[in-house]
Design a protein around this motif. Structure first.
Motif, PDB file in Angstrom:
ATOM      1  N   ASP A 196       0.834  -1.213   0.000  1.00  0.00           N
ATOM      2  CA  ASP A 196       0.000   0.000   0.000  1.00  0.00           C
ATOM      3  C   ASP A 196       0.871   1.266   0.000  1.00  0.00           C
ATOM      4  OD1 ASP A 196      -2.114  -1.688   0.090  1.00  0.00           O
ATOM      5  OD2 ASP A 196      -2.940  -0.981   1.994  1.00  0.00           O
ATOM      6  N   ARG A 197       1.970   1.194   0.731  1.00  0.00           N
ATOM      7  CA  ARG A 197       2.874   2.365   0.790  1.00  0.00           C
ATOM      8  C   ARG A 197       3.391   2.690  -0.615  1.00  0.00           C
ATOM      9  NH1 ARG A 197       7.320   0.815   4.432  1.00  0.00           N
ATOM     10  NH2 ARG A 197       5.528   0.498   5.782  1.00  0.00           N
ATOM     11  N   GLN A 198       3.728   1.625  -1.356  1.00  0.00           N
ATOM     12  CA  GLN A 198       4.247   1.845  -2.706  1.00  0.00           C
ATOM     13  C   GLN A 198       3.154   2.405  -3.619  1.00  0.00           C
ATOM     14  OE1 GLN A 198       7.616   1.608  -3.207  1.00  0.00           O
ATOM     15  NE2 GLN A 198       7.023   2.807  -5.003  1.00  0.00           N
ATOM     16  N   ILE A 199       1.906   1.951  -3.407  1.00  0.00           N
ATOM     17  CA  ILE A 199       0.803   2.491  -4.222  1.00  0.00           C
ATOM     18  C   ILE A 199       0.675   4.001  -3.987  1.00  0.00           C
ATOM     19  CG2 ILE A 199      -1.728   2.518  -4.502  1.00  0.00           C
ATOM     20  CD1 ILE A 199      -1.725  -0.483  -3.935  1.00  0.00           C
ATOM     21  N   VAL A 200       0.730   4.393  -2.722  1.00  0.00           N
ATOM     22  CA  VAL A 200       0.610   5.824  -2.391  1.00  0.00           C
ATOM     23  C   VAL A 200       1.763   6.621  -3.016  1.00  0.00           C
ATOM     24  CG1 VAL A 200       0.720   7.478  -0.471  1.00  0.00           C
ATOM     25  CG2 VAL A 200      -0.704   5.441  -0.277  1.00  0.00           C
ATOM     26  N   LEU A 201       2.977   6.092  -2.871  1.00  0.00           N
ATOM     27  CA  LEU A 201       4.137   6.799  -3.430  1.00  0.00           C
ATOM     28  C   LEU A 201       4.043   6.863  -4.961  1.00  0.00           C
ATOM     29  CD1 LEU A 201       6.906   5.382  -1.075  1.00  0.00           C
ATOM     30  CD2 LEU A 201       6.040   7.733  -1.139  1.00  0.00           C
ATOM     31  N   ASP A 202       3.562   5.790  -5.571  1.00  0.00           N
ATOM     32  CA  ASP A 202       3.399   5.793  -7.033  1.00  0.00           C
ATOM     33  C   ASP A 202       2.364   6.834  -7.461  1.00  0.00           C
ATOM     34  OD1 ASP A 202       5.276   3.822  -7.256  1.00  0.00           O
ATOM     35  OD2 ASP A 202       3.850   2.176  -7.606  1.00  0.00           O
ATOM     36  N   GLN A 203       1.283   6.934  -6.693  1.00  0.00           N
ATOM     37  CA  GLN A 203       0.255   7.921  -7.050  1.00  0.00           C
ATOM     38  C   GLN A 203       0.822   9.339  -6.977  1.00  0.00           C
ATOM     39  OE1 GLN A 203      -3.024   7.170  -4.331  1.00  0.00           O
ATOM     40  NE2 GLN A 203      -3.753   5.406  -5.506  1.00  0.00           N
ATOM     41  N   ILE A 204       1.607   9.593  -5.945  1.00  0.00           N
ATOM     42  CA  ILE A 204       2.152  10.959  -5.777  1.00  0.00           C
ATOM     43  C   ILE A 204       3.223  11.244  -6.836  1.00  0.00           C
ATOM     44  CG2 ILE A 204       3.373  12.512  -4.189  1.00  0.00           C
ATOM     45  CD1 ILE A 204       1.922  11.003  -1.884  1.00  0.00           C
ATOM     46  N   THR A 205       4.096  10.270  -7.073  1.00  0.00           N
ATOM     47  CA  THR A 205       5.155  10.534  -8.077  1.00  0.00           C
ATOM     48  C   THR A 205       4.548  10.651  -9.479  1.00  0.00           C
ATOM     49  OG1 THR A 205       5.701   8.171  -8.063  1.00  0.00           O
ATOM     50  CG2 THR A 205       7.163   9.602  -6.843  1.00  0.00           C
ATOM     51  N   ALA A 206       3.473   9.890  -9.748  1.00  0.00           N
ATOM     52  CA  ALA A 206       2.816  10.011 -11.070  1.00  0.00           C
ATOM     53  C   ALA A 206       2.279  11.436 -11.240  1.00  0.00           C
ATOM     54  CB  ALA A 206       1.684   9.003 -11.196  1.00  0.00           C
ATOM     55  N   LYS A 207       1.705  11.966 -10.179  1.00  0.00           N
ATOM     56  CA  LYS A 207       1.163  13.324 -10.244  1.00  0.00           C
ATOM     57  C   LYS A 207       2.292  14.348 -10.452  1.00  0.00           C
ATOM     58  CE  LYS A 207      -2.163  16.399  -9.628  1.00  0.00           C
ATOM     59  NZ  LYS A 207      -3.316  16.498 -10.540  1.00  0.00           N
ATOM     60  N   LEU A 208       3.411  14.142  -9.735  1.00  0.00           N
ATOM     61  CA  LEU A 208       4.542  15.075  -9.876  1.00  0.00           C
ATOM     62  C   LEU A 208       5.129  15.004 -11.283  1.00  0.00           C
ATOM     63  CD1 LEU A 208       6.307  14.525  -6.411  1.00  0.00           C
ATOM     64  CD2 LEU A 208       5.095  16.596  -7.152  1.00  0.00           C
ATOM     65  N   LYS A 209       5.164  13.798 -11.851  1.00  0.00           N
ATOM     66  CA  LYS A 209       5.665  13.647 -13.233  1.00  0.00           C
ATOM     67  C   LYS A 209       4.720  14.332 -14.218  1.00  0.00           C
ATOM     68  CE  LYS A 209       8.271   9.385 -12.542  1.00  0.00           C
ATOM     69  NZ  LYS A 209       8.346   7.939 -12.754  1.00  0.00           N
ATOM     70  N   GLU A 210       3.432  14.115 -14.005  1.00  0.00           N
ATOM     71  CA  GLU A 210       2.421  14.736 -14.891  1.00  0.00           C
ATOM     72  C   GLU A 210       2.559  16.261 -14.863  1.00  0.00           C
ATOM     73  OE1 GLU A 210      -1.653  13.481 -13.757  1.00  0.00           O
ATOM     74  OE2 GLU A 210      -2.104  15.631 -13.885  1.00  0.00           O
ATOM     75  N   MET A 211       2.937  16.793 -13.681  1.00  0.00           N
ATOM     76  CA  MET A 211       3.087  18.248 -13.544  1.00  0.00           C
ATOM     77  C   MET A 211       4.451  18.742 -14.001  1.00  0.00           C
ATOM     78  SD  MET A 211       1.537  18.388  -9.706  1.00  0.00           S
ATOM     79  CE  MET A 211       2.624  19.716  -9.303  1.00  0.00           C
ATOM     80  N   GLY A 212       5.326  17.814 -14.391  1.00  0.00           N
ATOM     81  CA  GLY A 212       6.673  18.191 -14.817  1.00  0.00           C
ATOM     82  C   GLY A 212       7.608  18.499 -13.665  1.00  0.00           C
ATOM     83  N   LYS A 213       7.228  18.031 -12.446  1.00  0.00           N
ATOM     84  CA  LYS A 213       8.057  18.307 -11.270  1.00  0.00           C
ATOM     85  C   LYS A 213       9.052  17.191 -11.004  1.00  0.00           C
ATOM     86  CE  LYS A 213       6.861  22.289  -9.988  1.00  0.00           C
ATOM     87  NZ  LYS A 213       7.903  23.319  -9.793  1.00  0.00           N
TER      88      LYS A 213
END
Ligand SMILES: Nc1ncnc2c1ncn2[C@@H]1O[C@H](COP(=O)(O)OP(=O)(O)O)[C@@H](O)[C@H]1O
Ligand SMILES: Nc1nc2c(ncn2[C@H]2C[C@H](O)[C@@H](COP(=O)(O)O)O2)c(=O)[nH]1
Length: 228
Positions: A196-213
């Motif tokens: 579950d921890r990895q799912i949460v981290l993946d969701q956040i990093t996907a969002k940061l990538k989508e934003m170009g961060k």
């Protein structure tokens, strides 16, 4: 470089996720002043007397934290100044502040937000909101075990916590200082389950990538072990 602010009700898991996320991204965490907060136990013992003082205390610490975070530009904040008025308004709505205290509070908040709007970096990059149900919130408050937060400490706390949850939906919808996303804190046990921890981290990093961060090929493979 990113500034991420977390939000969510009491016990949602903000401090825990702040620690996980700052380790993962290699950024500096800012935690709320709780165990070293001299006003918090006074507030729970006599909310009407101390609601204003506690809010000024939190507002001041949150102002310092967000200013430092926006200057360093590499941070994760466990609750931020953007959530401050939610708490105070809720307390004021149940009669725990005078109209003079309400006016003074909003003037102070307005001045502080004005100062932030004049900083080179004015806003965080992302808000991560942890959504939890009442039952999860109570379970986590029990697990953490601060005496004055327990339902047995004060019979009005059940209503206080339920009311607090109701204020979050409109607050989240209105929040527009940065892009935002929600984590399902009922379903994802990011403390006990590595999956579950990895799912949460993946969701956040996907969002940061989508934003170009974060670069598209950014991949962290560090094994993170957090004590629950
Ligand atoms: N997703 C989760 N699953 C299970 N337990 C959690 C989770 N998030 C937090 N906890 C536990 O719940 C308690 C409250 O978490 P904490 O991070 O202090 O919440 P907050 O900072 O939002 O008040 C702690 O005992 C923590 O270990
Ligand atoms: N009246 C307010 N109380 C607040 C505020 N921010 C936090 N708190 C209380 C709620 C908890 O008892 C404790 C820590 O909160 P967590 O969500 O980190 O568990 O402090 C506030 O702005 N006003």
């Amino acid at each position: 470089m990113t500034v991420i602010v977390l939000s969510g009700p009491i016990g949602a898991g903000k401090s825990s996720l702040t620690s996980i996320l700052s380790d993962y991204l290699g950024t500096r965490p800012f935690y709320e002043s709780v165990d070293d907060n001299p006003v918090l136990p006074l507030f729970y013992a006599d909310p009407k007397k101390y609601a204003f003082l506690l809010q000024v205390y939190f507002l001041n610490t949150r102002f310092h934290s967000i200013k430092a975070a926006l200057s360093e530009d590499n941070n994760v904040l466990d609750r931020s100044i953007y959530e401050d008025a939610l708490f105070f308004q809720m307390n004021a709505d149940i009669g725990r502040a005078t109209s003079e205290e309400v006016d003074t509070y909003y003037e102070l908040l307005h001045n502080m937000m004005g100062e932030l709007s004049r900083m080179p970096k004015k806003n965080p990059d992302l808000l991560v909101h942890i959504d939890v149900s009442y039952d999860t919130m109570i379970k986590r408050i029990k697990k953490r075990g601060r005496p004055y937060e327990q339902l047995s400490y004060d019979s009005t706390l059940e209503d206080y916590y339920k009311r607090l949850l109701e204020y979050y939906k409109p607050w989240y919808e209105k929040y527009d200082y940065s892009p935002k996303m929600t984590i399902d804190g009922d379903e994802l046990d990011f403390m006990a389950s590595e999956h579950d921890r990895q799912i949460v981290l993946d969701q956040i990093t996907a969002k940061l990538k989508e934003m170009g961060k974060l670069p598209e090929d950014w991949d962290k493979t560090t094994d993170i072990r957090i004590e629950a």
